[in-house]
Design a protein around this motif. Structure first.
Motif, PDB file in Angstrom:
ATOM      1  N   PHE A  51      26.794  39.789  39.178  1.00 12.73           N
ATOM      2  CA  PHE A  51      27.544  39.530  40.411  1.00 12.73           C
ATOM      3  C   PHE A  51      26.603  38.866  41.399  1.00 12.73           C
ATOM      4  O   PHE A  51      25.509  39.365  41.627  1.00 12.73           O
ATOM      5  CB  PHE A  51      28.069  40.843  40.985  1.00 12.73           C
ATOM      6  CG  PHE A  51      28.954  41.576  40.024  1.00 12.73           C
ATOM      7  CD1 PHE A  51      30.285  41.212  39.883  1.00 12.73           C
ATOM      8  CD2 PHE A  51      28.448  42.598  39.237  1.00 12.73           C
ATOM      9  CE1 PHE A  51      31.107  41.877  38.984  1.00 12.73           C
ATOM     10  CE2 PHE A  51      29.256  43.267  38.338  1.00 12.73           C
ATOM     11  CZ  PHE A  51      30.601  42.904  38.203  1.00 12.73           C
ATOM     12  N   GLN A  56      30.760  40.238  46.155  1.00 13.42           N
ATOM     13  CA  GLN A  56      31.498  39.864  44.957  1.00 13.42           C
ATOM     14  C   GLN A  56      31.712  41.082  44.053  1.00 13.42           C
ATOM     15  O   GLN A  56      32.773  41.245  43.460  1.00 13.42           O
ATOM     16  CB  GLN A  56      30.724  38.776  44.204  1.00 13.42           C
ATOM     17  CG  GLN A  56      31.602  37.981  43.270  1.00 13.42           C
ATOM     18  CD  GLN A  56      30.773  37.099  42.363  1.00 13.42           C
ATOM     19  OE1 GLN A  56      30.106  37.570  41.449  1.00 13.42           O
ATOM     20  NE2 GLN A  56      30.801  35.803  42.633  1.00 13.42           N
ATOM     21  N   TYR A  60      35.304  42.499  43.001  1.00  9.91           N
ATOM     22  CA  TYR A  60      35.623  42.589  41.572  1.00  9.91           C
ATOM     23  C   TYR A  60      36.118  43.992  41.240  1.00  9.91           C
ATOM     24  O   TYR A  60      37.124  44.177  40.556  1.00  9.91           O
ATOM     25  CB  TYR A  60      34.402  42.238  40.731  1.00  9.91           C
ATOM     26  CG  TYR A  60      34.730  42.146  39.265  1.00  9.91           C
ATOM     27  CD1 TYR A  60      35.085  40.930  38.690  1.00  9.91           C
ATOM     28  CD2 TYR A  60      34.726  43.281  38.461  1.00  9.91           C
ATOM     29  CE1 TYR A  60      35.415  40.843  37.344  1.00  9.91           C
ATOM     30  CE2 TYR A  60      35.064  43.205  37.113  1.00  9.91           C
ATOM     31  CZ  TYR A  60      35.405  41.987  36.563  1.00  9.91           C
ATOM     32  OH  TYR A  60      35.738  41.907  35.240  1.00  9.91           O
TER      33      TYR A  60
END
Lengths: 210, 210, 210, 210
Positions: A51, A56, A60
């Motif tokens: 990542f 992020q 996710y």
DNA sequence: TATGAATGAGAATTCATTCAT
DNA sequence: GATGAATGAATTCTCATTCAT
């Protein structure tokens, strides 16, 4: 991200679980990537190999677990049902069952909703908006509105009901957190049902007399 | 604290506003005292000359703005009123006016309620407990419950109504923030009224027929 | 400094005492000028009106209290005495009495001796050197060295004796501090005497046989 | 800590030296971790990657250098020796050699003994207590006390001798620092020997006549 | 792919000293 | 003379992120 997804399932879940529990427990900003890698038993560098940054990773994890919930939800919903309260009751039941099955997920998702970190807040709100529109659309498409009392429509009804049920559930969670006791899911079901009964009686035509 | 209170009003408000907006925007832990002093245009040392630490500052700001709200509220409430919906309508009106006057306050206060920071959570909860008991008691003391439909009582009614109104207001704020437009307070008043009308019709005996 | 000295005695002593006790308790660097002004009941600005900075204050306080001690000392010393051990015994006695009379002073002075703060260390060392030379000179001027055993002279004797007595006193102070009990000055006198007896027996000719 | 220990020697020593000299020069509280990292040429974060806080760093440095001293000491001491002055002479020699080899160490260790910082004082005292008991016990266990003059015992003798030697060494160091010249270790050895000769002559029976 | 040492900006807080009143 | 509000550099420590291996 494809990097992460081509990982073997066991390791992937170790990472997702570690992130979930850390984010759920401490919120986005306070969550420590150190803690996550320790719990997932991977190295610091590896996390940032999969990542590109904490944000992020967070998003996710959010999408992953929201995905799980939605899958469950749409698998169980009968798409032909036209009676508003039957749909609502089923929705509430599914939600409460998910809540019972994955308490961590909902804590994570609901706290994500409250995130203030810039860049996170916006992304979560964007997803929520889509989600609400999408699921509202799903639910409202076939509704038989003829049974509502005068001046009431499906959207208003959904709003009142979902705000009330959410308000009630939130309050019980807050109480539980404050008193440091586990949430009593059975009570939650029963009380939510009683609110639904009340709304069925008062928002459906002729409901009063039944 | 007396130090801070004997400051001229302009500077005091500069500091309170700066703190309010930073705490509201980022929460207790993430709020930066650096940011506060920059926004208030005072030196770093001075903030800690007035408040011994971040925690004390936070709680002072909290008490200050909660104080403002309560003062407004109790100044306007008619203490003899026994009709539930009149009380509720007045409460909602007052709250919406406060919301209009100090948009940041409610965000700050309601987020303060969710603080996880140790030492803060407890203090806020202590204050809330007192507040809720006190104000619920005030409202419920004289209520004439005979007019509710069967199976309804004042507490249930208050819950449904306040969760709904809050849910509605929150949604409007979220929408406004998402679309980056100012909140339309007039619409807020009107819609809140319409929800109240609905509840009056459905939760009071014979309401349907009026 | 003349400013300070033309102050009325009561206020001057309030300031000196406050500074003494704060410096004695916490050392130069850790001592807080805030604490000193609070204890002396003067304003922050005033302290820096009298003394240009913390360092100057510290050295002034040092000189003031060392002055008091020396005055006492030279008032009591018989300047005609030629017998080494009589001089030493008297010196030790005076020192121990001063120690008993002004425990704070000696703590301050002896800790000042250990200061590491740059600018302070050097100044204190300068003063000590002068002091030692001065008082050594005083003591040694008239000494009758003929009574020492072979290979011994007054300086060596003074060194051994003062290092031993100091070592002993230091150890007792450390012990007291460690066990958190007050220093037993009577024991200090007695033991110091016993060390002096020992040295008189061993460093004076024929001492063994007496 | 294993992190630190698995560092290459050069870097480890750079850090230990930097910490040693900063702590020795300014004491625990005043020592600046900023200064240490600057001198060690590492980044701020790295120091706290190795040591969880300043306190742990201080105690590690303390244990490390005390360890070096003890190792040296016990490696060289003949454990069967029963003659008091032979033991003392050897101890003094070892100490002076260590002093020559690592001039900062002794300053650091002896100043550590005087630390007032809470949490540090206790730890250092704990270590010293063990150390003193252990080494005194070691030295005194086998002493042949029959050779001392009347009224003298091994403990008194050790005290007098070590206070004198320490007093002498301290004074030479102070002088050197004051005059800004290097310490003359050869002179130190010779003079210390001469004090030991003196004590052997005066504290042992029949010593005078030799 | 995998490691974890290394970075450095940023956090809250302290405090001697200055200066307008 | 006297005040104490105001300053800002310095303190220890944290943490997401990078990078050489």
């Amino acid at each position: 991200m494809e990097k992460f997804e081509s990982l073997d399932q066991e390791k992937r879940e170790r990472i997702l679980n570690a992130a979930l529990s850390e984010f759920a427990a401490r919120g986005y900003e306070q969550a420590s990537t150190n803690e996550i890698v320790k719990q997932a038993e991977i190295s610091k560098g590896l996390l940032f190999h999969y990542f590109k940054n904490k944000k992020q990773l967070f998003l996710y994890v959010y999408d992953y677990y929201v995905g799980i919930c939605l899958e469950d939800y749409f698998k169980r919903m009968n798409r032909e049902e036209r009676d508003f309260f039957k749909i609502i009751r089923e929705s509430v039941a599914i939600k409460l069952e998910l809540l019972k099955k994955h308490p961590g997920i909902f804590k994570f998702i609901s706290e994500a909703y409250l995130e203030k970190a810039p860049g996170i807040k916006e992304e979560i709100e964007k997803r929520n908006l889509k989600l609400v529109e999408y699921s509202f659309a799903k639910i409202l498409k076939n509704i038989d509105e003829s049974r509502f009392i005068e001046g009431m429509d499906a959207i208003k009804a959904i709003n009142i009901i979902s705000w009330t049920v959410e308000g009630y559930v939130n309050e019980e969670f807050k109480k539980a957190r404050y008193l440091d006791i586990p949430v009593d899911y059975d009570k939650l079901f029963i009380q939510a049902e009683s609110y639904l009964d009340l709304f069925e009686r008062t928002l459906y035509k002729g409901g009063q007399t039944t």
